[in-house]
Write an enzyme that holds these catalytic residues in place. Structure first.
Site, PDB file in Angstrom:
ATOM      1  N   SER A  53       0.805  -1.218   0.000  1.00 52.66           N
ATOM      2  CA  SER A  53       0.000   0.000   0.000  1.00 52.66           C
ATOM      3  C   SER A  53       0.839   1.268   0.000  1.00 52.66           C
ATOM      4  O   SER A  53       0.329   2.341  -0.332  1.00 52.66           O
ATOM      5  CB  SER A  53      -0.947   0.006   1.207  1.00 52.66           C
ATOM      6  N   ASP A 354      -3.636   8.401   7.883  1.00 56.66           N
ATOM      7  CA  ASP A 354      -4.728   7.592   8.446  1.00 56.66           C
ATOM      8  C   ASP A 354      -4.280   6.699   9.596  1.00 56.66           C
ATOM      9  O   ASP A 354      -5.012   5.800  10.002  1.00 56.66           O
ATOM     10  CB  ASP A 354      -5.386   6.742   7.350  1.00 56.66           C
ATOM     11  N   HIS A 357      -0.593   5.099   6.963  1.00 57.17           N
ATOM     12  CA  HIS A 357       0.062   5.634   5.772  1.00 57.17           C
ATOM     13  C   HIS A 357       0.393   7.114   5.950  1.00 57.17           C
ATOM     14  O   HIS A 357      -0.293   7.833   6.683  1.00 57.17           O
ATOM     15  CB  HIS A 357      -0.840   5.442   4.548  1.00 57.17           C
TER      16      HIS A 357
END
Length: 392
Positions: A53, A354, A357
């Site tokens: 991610s 968040d 990240h």
């Protein structure tokens, strides 16, 4: 609607997984600087990226359900398949090399692969995991699968290039492109949940073996220039300590990071760097640059205030009050009322977007500090990462 709910639940589980289990830069020497100045820039025609991610530009969104708002709001003004409010490191790498942002390989609509492709997906690991994305948010596209996807992409490009010249890379350019790899964080995350720290430390050599084998397969398919990121200080992610109450003295460092998790990340990075040294000897025509993203990010975290950021443990997107946690882009109940996990008013003042990240502003800061080679081994800028002689 049921599938959307399932995928949203899986995404929340992925963030929860990381939150529960995650509970001095190199200087460019004058010799390398002179050598770099004597070499022309590589002018890479394309980038091929592999990862999780931290560098996914829409792969997991294309394969399952799209990431929802407010992700992407600071730059794209809408969700753009990225786990951030805007651009990621891989986007800043593309900008630095005057190349377009990478289209995800898994997205068949509106993609252009003329200057590369992104095989990364959120939740990806180096080793195959015996879990599904619906159970814990772990991507089925682990590194070996991403390499298979690349092989398929390269083969089909060679077959179809004459028909799709405007959307596919020139076949001869594969060996002149840059291959970026940023993966491993989720392997440790899964390990923290399934193993003791001693067991996880013992598993790291096997994870590194799988990583090394993947690099070798890319080399066998023509890859020559590699830009490899190590894993970041995962003990500094806000979610690492979100559920930690009254930690004992010595559990956290001076910046609120979980020492035990960072120590395992450092051990992973130590073994990764050593293996890259071995790969340089084994892969005779490869130029492999090891990038100490850990050191760059820890420098930012330890100097957050002086660099214009809030405390590094602050989270921009989502609602976190006591034991109540509503993740970014989700709805939940806090003090008896339904709330939406929206974004803060000024994302550019936060390191964490968040809780897992980084924000676009933090990613930009990191990019500005790593692309010039200050955190690389050898200490060369990304623009010169193709020159093998600079890697000895």
């Amino acid at each position: 609607m049921r599938s959307i709910a399932i995928m949203e639940g899986a995404r929340v589980m992925f963030l929860l997984l990381l939150s529960l289990i995650l509970l001095t830069p190199l200087k460019i020497s004058s010799t390398v600087e002179v050598a770099t100045n004597a070499k022309p820039p590589c002018n890479f025609p394309a980038i091929y990226n592999f990862g999780d991610s931290n560098s996914d530009t829409g792969g997991i969104s294309a394969a399952f359900e799209p990431i929802q708002a407010p992700y992407g709001e600071s730059f794209f003004r809408k969700p753009a398949g990225r786990f951030s409010d805007g651009r990621l490191l891989i986007d800043f790498i593309a900008e630095h090399m005057s190349l377009p942002y990478l289209s995800p390989y898994l997205d068949s609509i509106g993609s252009n692969f003329r200057h590369g492709a992104n095989f990364a997906t959120g939740g990806s690991t180096i080793r195959r995991q015996n879990e599904t994305i619906f159970q814990s948010g772990i991507s089925p596209f682990f590194l070996d699968v991403q390499i298979v996807h690349f092989h398929r992409f390269k083969s089909r490009t060679e077959e179809l290039y004459r028909q799709e010249k405007n959307k596919l890379p020139r076949p001869r350019e594969f060996s002149h492109s840059l291959y970026t790899i940023d993966i491993g964080q989720t392997d440790l995350a899964v390990g923290f949940r399934q193993m003791s720290n001693i067991q996880l430390r013992a598993a790291i050599p096997d994870i590194i073996n799988h990583f090394s084998a993947a690099v070798t397969r890319l080399y066998q398919q023509g890859a020559r220039a590699f830009w490899i990121h190590n894993i970041r200080p995962i003990g500094c992610l806000p979610t690492a300590t979100l559920y930690l109450r009254n930690p004992k003295p010595g559990v956290l460092d001076n910046y609120g990071c979980l020492k035990s998790h960072n120590n395992l990340a450092l051990e992973f990075n130590r073994q990764l760097k050593a293996r890259i040294g071995t790969l340089r000897a084994e892969l005779g025509h490869a130029a492999i640059t090891y990038v100490d993203v850990y050191a760059a990010k820890y420098e930012l975290i330890s100097n957050a205030k002086s660099q214009g950021f809030m405390e590094p443990q602050k989270i921009c997107c989502g609602v976190h009050e006591g034991n109540a946690h509503v993740w970014c882009g989700q709805k939940g109940i806090v003090r008896g009322a339904e709330v939406f996990g929206g974004a803060c008013a000024n994302p550019s003042g936060y390191i964490s977007w968040d809780g897992v990240h980084y924000s676009q502003a933090a990613n930009h800061w990191i990019a500005n500090h790593i692309l010039n080679g200050s955190f690389s081994d050898p200490p060369i800028p990304i623009t010169h990462a193709c020159h093998k002689r600079l890697h000895h």
